[in-house]
Scaffold this active site. Sequence first.
Site, mmCIF file in Angstrom:
data_model
loop_
_atom_site.group_PDB
_atom_site.id
_atom_site.type_symbol
_atom_site.label_atom_id
_atom_site.label_comp_id
_atom_site.label_asym_id
_atom_site.label_seq_id
_atom_site.Cartn_x
_atom_site.Cartn_y
_atom_site.Cartn_z
ATOM 1 N N LYS A 109 32.411 38.119 43.269
ATOM 2 C CA LYS A 109 32.388 38.735 44.435
ATOM 3 C C LYS A 109 31.335 39.769 44.575
ATOM 4 O O LYS A 109 31.141 40.620 43.486
ATOM 5 C CB LYS A 109 33.875 39.752 44.679
ATOM 6 C CG LYS A 109 34.971 38.753 44.789
ATOM 7 C CD LYS A 109 35.056 37.874 46.350
ATOM 8 C CE LYS A 109 36.088 37.330 46.553
ATOM 9 N NZ LYS A 109 36.017 36.755 48.012
ATOM 10 N N LYS A 216 40.399 26.077 53.569
ATOM 11 C CA LYS A 216 41.647 26.600 53.089
ATOM 12 C C LYS A 216 42.925 26.240 53.682
ATOM 13 O O LYS A 216 42.911 26.198 55.128
ATOM 14 C CB LYS A 216 41.503 28.203 53.109
ATOM 15 C CG LYS A 216 40.528 28.686 52.158
ATOM 16 C CD LYS A 216 40.642 30.316 52.101
ATOM 17 C CE LYS A 216 39.292 30.865 51.401
ATOM 18 N NZ LYS A 216 39.371 32.419 51.432
#
Length: 332
Positions: A109, A216
């Site tokens: 991240k 997703k």
Amino acid sequence: MTPLPPLPEIRSTVRVVSLPLATRFRGVEHREAALIEGPEGWAEFSPFVEYRDDEAATWLSAALDFAYVAQPAPLRAEIPVNATMPAVPAERVPDVLARYDGCRTVKVKVAEAGQSLADEIARVRAVRAAMGPEGRIRIDANGGWNVDEAEHAAHALAEFDLEYLEQPCATVDELAELRERLHRWDLPIAADESVRKAQDPLAVARAEAADLIVVKAQPLGGVRRALEIVAEAGLPAVVSSALDTSIGLSQGAALAAALPSLEFDCGLGTASLLAADVVADPLVPRGGAIPVGRIAPDPALLDAHAAPADRRDWWMARIQRCHAVLESRGAV
């Protein structure tokens, strides 16, 4: 289209849990989720709390589809997964990686508020040192950079041999411009939010703004809808999760298992970021992979991690509102 199950039937099975995280992630230290049981088994409804009802309703549609409808036949029995590195200081990288057994890929991240590019370079450098030259590193900015910032960061991180950049910029136009600028660098662009949060999830493919897409199961409305999007986009896909419990990860694994081609390790190893789960044998990576198949929560763990009454009421009210949105759409 699948008929929408009645709200009282759904509500009768809901269990709301609050799970502690091993590492602070997305600014929270606990992950809340509503688990729903249907004729086909357990499913998860866990849109982040800030999401509006019209967006969260699609997540409920996915949960009901998984709980009430037989899923596509799997093409593989296990799914290779990546480790996920939150925006932690570089010295914490080895501790986080230790939670991911056998993973050969790490998603790092970046573009974290309050951090500098130097912080992120140090984090990626620590990951590369831990993984060695054969390890794969991808970075995820969650749309946090503008085009110039993303291009500068890509050049600054080039020495670490990145696999791809995930959602470096927020808009499709920005992604397209950045992809053109980075063309000679042969650094692929992956689109995530530009697919799962878009009114038109295929816009990024039509604009040739990405080299691959991240899908997703929950945000896209379920396994079958996500498979349709991948087929229509015509791009390689990476299946990922939204910091799900193991129940939610089993939904993602069902999606990854049904894809005709699976070229990349999937972001379905995030149970390693939880300090507790709802199943006795959590879907944490073992040998760099998680198994495919239906799983059920442990009743004792559901009780141990039950959300406080006010939070349960909040989730039940949210389910009621989202169910009303789905009624207006006509079906799951």
